[in-house]
Design a protein around this motif. Structure first.
Motif, short mmCIF file in Angstrom:
data_model
loop_
_atom_site.label_atom_id
_atom_site.label_comp_id
_atom_site.label_asym_id
_atom_site.label_seq_id
_atom_site.Cartn_x
_atom_site.Cartn_y
_atom_site.Cartn_z
N ALA A 542 25.10 -39.25 -19.86
CA ALA A 542 24.83 -40.30 -19.55
C ALA A 542 24.91 -41.34 -20.85
O ALA A 542 24.57 -41.12 -21.75
N CYS A 543 25.83 -42.22 -20.48
CA CYS A 543 26.05 -43.16 -21.70
C CYS A 543 25.03 -43.90 -21.85
O CYS A 543 24.12 -44.19 -21.23
N PRO A 544 24.77 -44.44 -23.11
CA PRO A 544 23.65 -45.18 -23.42
C PRO A 544 23.48 -46.74 -22.75
O PRO A 544 22.57 -47.44 -22.93
N SER A 545 24.52 -47.06 -22.40
CA SER A 545 24.86 -48.25 -21.64
C SER A 545 25.15 -49.39 -22.80
O SER A 545 24.71 -49.25 -23.84
N CYS A 546 25.76 -50.50 -22.44
CA CYS A 546 26.08 -51.60 -23.54
C CYS A 546 26.47 -52.85 -22.70
O CYS A 546 26.02 -52.91 -21.59
N GLY A 547 26.97 -53.95 -23.52
CA GLY A 547 27.21 -55.28 -22.70
C GLY A 547 28.27 -54.95 -21.39
O GLY A 547 28.21 -55.94 -20.70
N ARG A 548 28.88 -53.89 -21.33
CA ARG A 548 29.55 -53.71 -20.03
C ARG A 548 29.20 -53.18 -18.96
O ARG A 548 29.68 -53.14 -18.02
N THR A 549 27.84 -52.74 -19.05
CA THR A 549 27.08 -52.16 -17.83
C THR A 549 26.66 -53.19 -17.07
O THR A 549 25.95 -54.16 -17.49
N GLN A 550 26.87 -52.87 -15.72
CA GLN A 550 26.49 -53.99 -14.71
C GLN A 550 25.45 -53.21 -13.68
O GLN A 550 25.49 -53.95 -12.72
N VAL A 574 26.69 -40.07 -15.67
CA VAL A 574 26.17 -41.40 -15.07
C VAL A 574 26.78 -42.32 -16.21
O VAL A 574 26.30 -42.21 -17.05
N MET A 575 27.94 -43.11 -15.95
CA MET A 575 28.33 -43.86 -16.98
C MET A 575 28.24 -45.39 -16.26
O MET A 575 28.60 -45.59 -15.34
N GLY A 576 28.26 -46.18 -17.60
CA GLY A 576 27.98 -47.40 -17.33
C GLY A 576 29.03 -48.18 -16.74
O GLY A 576 28.97 -49.44 -16.15
N CYS A 577 30.47 -47.98 -17.18
CA CYS A 577 31.53 -48.87 -16.84
C CYS A 577 32.83 -48.13 -16.65
O CYS A 577 32.96 -47.04 -17.28
N ILE A 578 33.61 -48.51 -15.97
CA ILE A 578 34.81 -47.98 -15.34
C ILE A 578 35.91 -47.88 -16.55
O ILE A 578 37.07 -47.16 -16.59
N VAL A 579 35.54 -48.69 -17.49
CA VAL A 579 36.71 -48.92 -18.77
C VAL A 579 36.67 -47.72 -19.46
O VAL A 579 37.71 -47.11 -19.76
N ASN A 580 35.60 -47.23 -20.01
CA ASN A 580 35.29 -46.38 -21.01
C ASN A 580 34.67 -45.15 -20.37
O ASN A 580 34.98 -44.00 -20.72
N GLY A 581 33.83 -45.45 -19.16
CA GLY A 581 33.19 -44.22 -18.86
C GLY A 581 34.01 -42.96 -18.40
O GLY A 581 33.69 -41.79 -18.63
N PRO A 582 35.11 -42.97 -17.50
CA PRO A 582 35.74 -41.82 -16.95
C PRO A 582 36.33 -40.94 -18.20
O PRO A 582 36.27 -39.91 -18.15
#
Ligand code: SF4
Length: 635
Positions: A542-550, A574-582
């Motif tokens: 799981a990513c830590p989340s950041c400003g890209r997480t919605q 479980v990843m916060g965004c489609i930009v870097n998550g995949p």
């Protein structure tokens, strides 16, 4: 320089100044974190940055998607300066060299990712580059990086070259694959340009969610930098470590093993939690390594040790320990006077109506003292008792001897199974080595009182190997902190670092102030899992989340975990965004990736198989997807 934990010398790096902070040389390890407020939201970013700074963050990073985001961090910096707070701010930029150019004028440090600064993002397409095409791509990188360096020089801004295993460029992967060599070369390409420009204000990181990959990459990079006469400071981190216990354990092992070898100048413990909580965890880890002492032991040939070797010590089997058996968990219940049904449940056993059966995280052995056993014991639970002072608690219990008892009192029969408590210095005694050689059914419980316990225990493994002793070894560590997080961080770093090297057939933790059997058992199994020596539970990335997480990643992770934590054979991201998550979710079997507000993409491996799913039904759909692929088992 040979990398070992025996001296406490740091890998030599030069000084990098980031605002009012110095990274590298002999400066203390710098603690940093990253805000997870929505990118571009100045008010929220300002508020959270103040919170993490008052918690002790020495550097604060923000996600930057575009120029506007970069400008908003500049505004946050202005607001903080008005409050007399001059903690350095860092812009974390992906996919937009233009945003990096803007940020470099406004903040103290800019992080760029070589995987997407100029090169195309990882699509996992395979393309073969001709020598000329390769050179042209490098020229493009040099052109843009030079532009960024010019701005950094003009504004006294530092740079981080931040390579992530999950987001190497297609170009790098076409030549090196998704490998540690690829990570190192990806970093070195950028560092060579910095060196050519005599631009020193650079920090480097090579992160991965896989501890072995992350560790190998840093060791290899440090070696390569030495070869090319570079001394850039190193920023350490484990990506997608998750939350709670597993997040702390994974980070403590991944980062701790490197700090133990003198590698690392600044750290971030990434947790899928409020970033404020990252700070004390990171401080405790840095402090643990700050106070260790060098180990002076001339009995070993350190050159036999290679930190990239993950299977150093090969033992034979004694019962359910050693050889190809899973690394065991020993629970210490010396403070309890009764071993009953309740205790068996705490130890991870379930009664099926006929007998007690082990769950995937059941203790393999318990150490007891003056205990009354008033229940039927599970077949596979070993009872260990102190031979010299305690009466045998039950039939088939295994005695634990100390070093003298082992030589003078213990049954010398080769068939007699026993445990013996030894230290590194005991293993310098010929009588002990001789006795071990004649006692194939002896399990060694390796203890340490050293102020550099990790190195002391590693030294013991080196001695055993060079004496060609291959009895199983239980790594035992005793802690005295009454703070649970300190206990977690220190025990994970110490024992996990050995397990990652293939040193240890079991773990035994004690703490007189923290004696909850279930907590300590869970901690031990987390260490075994994170070290990848025993998989006993679902692995969450799981990513830590950041400003890209919605979306609220913490609660989604909790929901996914609660519904899938019996699927011990799977890795679920479980990843916060489609930009870097995949890219960053690495080798997950399934992925839940935030795609847009209230929209989710579900992945099977690296392929998005369900797109644009409403967040309201996404967890249920994830379970359906697991079922469709026959990976579901009923709890
Ligand atoms: S994967 Fe998570 S931490 Fe990484 S950029 Fe996306 S939201 Fe941020």
């Amino acid at each position: 320089m040979i990398f070992t934990p025996f001296s406490i010398k740091r890998f030599p790096t030069h000084e990098v100044r980031v605002g009012n902070i110095t990274i590298g040389v002999d400066s203390d390890i710098v603690i940093q974190t990253m805000c997870n407020t929505p990118a571009g939201n100045i008010e929220a970013g300002y508020k959270q940055s103040k919170e993490v700074i008052s918690a002790g963050a020495q550097m604060v990073r923000f996600a930057v998607r575009n120029r506007a985001d970069a400008e908003s961090i500049g505004k946050i910096k202005e607001l903080l300066l008005k409050d007399n707070i001059n903690t350095p701010l860092v812009a974390d930029v992906h996919f937009s060299s233009q945003a990096a150019f803007v940020a470099a004028k406004l903040v103290d440090k800019v992080r760029i990712n070589p995987g997407n600064f100029i090169d195309k993002r990882a699509t996992f397409d395979t393309k073969t580059y001709t020598e000329l095409e390769w050179k042209e791509e490098l020229n493009k990188i040099e052109l843009s990086l030079n532009e960024l360096i010019d701005i950094c020089v003009a504004h006294d801004t530092a740079l981080r070259i931040g390579v992530n295993h999950g987001s190497l460029s297609d170009r790098i992967m076409s030549k090196y694959g998704n490998t540690t060599e690829g990570m190192v070369e990806s970093a070195m390409e950028f560092l060579r340009i910095c060196k050519k420009r005599v631009f020193q204000n650079v920090v480097i990181s090579l992160k991965s969610s896989n501890i072995r990959i992350m560790n190998s990459a840093y060791f290899m990079l440090a070696k390569q930098m030495q070869t090319e006469d570079m001394h850039y400071p190193l920023h350490l981190g484990v990506t997608e470590a998750g939350n709670d216990l597993s997040g702390r354990v994974r980070s403590a092992i991944g980062i701790g093993r490197l700090l133990g070898h003198g590698i690392g100048d600044t750290i971030r413990i990434s947790l899928t939690e409020n970033p404020v909580k990252e700070i004390p965890a990171a401080q405790k880890l840095a402090k643990h390594f700050k106070h260790r002492k060098p180990l002076t032991d001339t009995n070993n040939n350190w050159k036999e040790y290679n930190p990239l070797d993950f299977s150093f010590y090969k033992s034979h089997e004694v019962g359910n320990i050693g050889g190809k058996k899973p690394v065991i968990a020993v629970c210490d219940i010396r403070n309890y006077r009764v071993l009953d049904n309740i205790m068996l449940e705490k130890l991870g056993y379930k009664f099926n109506g006929k007998k007690w059966i082990a769950t995937s995280q059941a203790a393999d052995a318990v150490y007891v003292k003056d205990i009354e056993i008033i229940t039927e014991l599970p077949e596979n639970l070993s009872i260990i008792y102190e031979a010299g002072t305690t009466k045998m608690p039950c039939e088939n219990a295994t005695p634990l001897f100390n070093n003298l008892e082992f030589i003078y009192i213990a049954d010398k029969s080769k068939e007699f199974t026993k445990w013996v408590s030894l230290t590194n210095s005991d293993l310098s005694k010929p009588a002990i080595i001789e006795q071990l050689r004649n006692s194939p059914k002896t399990v060694i419980v390796l203890e340490t009182m050293s102020q550099n316990g990790y190195a002391d225990q590693m030294s013991a493994f080196l001695k055993l190997k060079s004496a060609q002793i291959n009895n199983p070894v239980i790594v035992k560590r005793n802690y005295v902190s009454d703070d649970w997080e300190t206990f977690v961080i220190e025990s994970s770093a110490d024992t996990g670092s050995l397990l990652v090297s293939g040193m240890g057939n079991g773990v035994w933790l004690t703490n007189p102030f923290l004696t909850d059997v279930e907590d300590n058992r869970r901690l031990t199994f987390e260490i075994l899992q994170a070290s990848r020596v025993r998989i006993s539970q679902t692995e969450y990335i799981a990513c830590p989340s950041c400003g890209r997480t919605q979306f609220d990643i913490e609660s989604v992770l909790a929901e996914v975990r609660s519904k899938t934590n019996h699927l011990t054979h799977l890795k679920i991201a479980v990843m916060g965004c489609i930009v870097n998550g995949p890219g960053e979710m690495a080798d997950a079997d399934y992925g839940y990736v935030g795609a847009a507000p209230n929209r989710v993409a579900l992945y099977k491996g690296k392929v998005a198989v369900k797109k644009n799913i409403s967040a309201d039904i996404a967890v249920e759909q994830l379970i359906e997807l697991i079922k469709e692929n026959n990976d579901w088992v009923e709890p």
